[in-house]
Design an enzyme around this catalytic site. Sequence first.
Site: not given
Length: 133
Positions: A53, A55
Amino acid sequence: MKEKDIYFQKLNELISNAYVPYSNFRVSCLLLTDGGWFAGVNIENSAYSPTICAERSAVSSMITSGFKQIFKVYILTDTIVKDIGTPCGVCRQVLSEFAKPETPIITYNLKGEKFFYTLEQLLPFAFNKDALK
């Protein structure tokens, strides 16, 4: 230039770097940290579980550069749906390792609509190092 415009513009530039041949769901992330700004985008894999992801991509860059404290998180998802762009559960847990519960998480959709959360709002019962004592 307004704060919204600066971060939205940078996230919008980054999002095109996402590697998403399977879902076509792009995400970009900026972290304000004790070492400055770190960016990440999502990177998919045909086996799905190795997918990274945005993040966690940004957190990896931060740690690799020797920093460990997140002060703010900015996220853009390539959707126009309201409130769709919050971090997944795994990313919330990873962010909680390096951010305080009151850390702001600011999300945008493609229309530039901005939504505000704190880490604690998104992960109210975080598992943290205190649980291991």
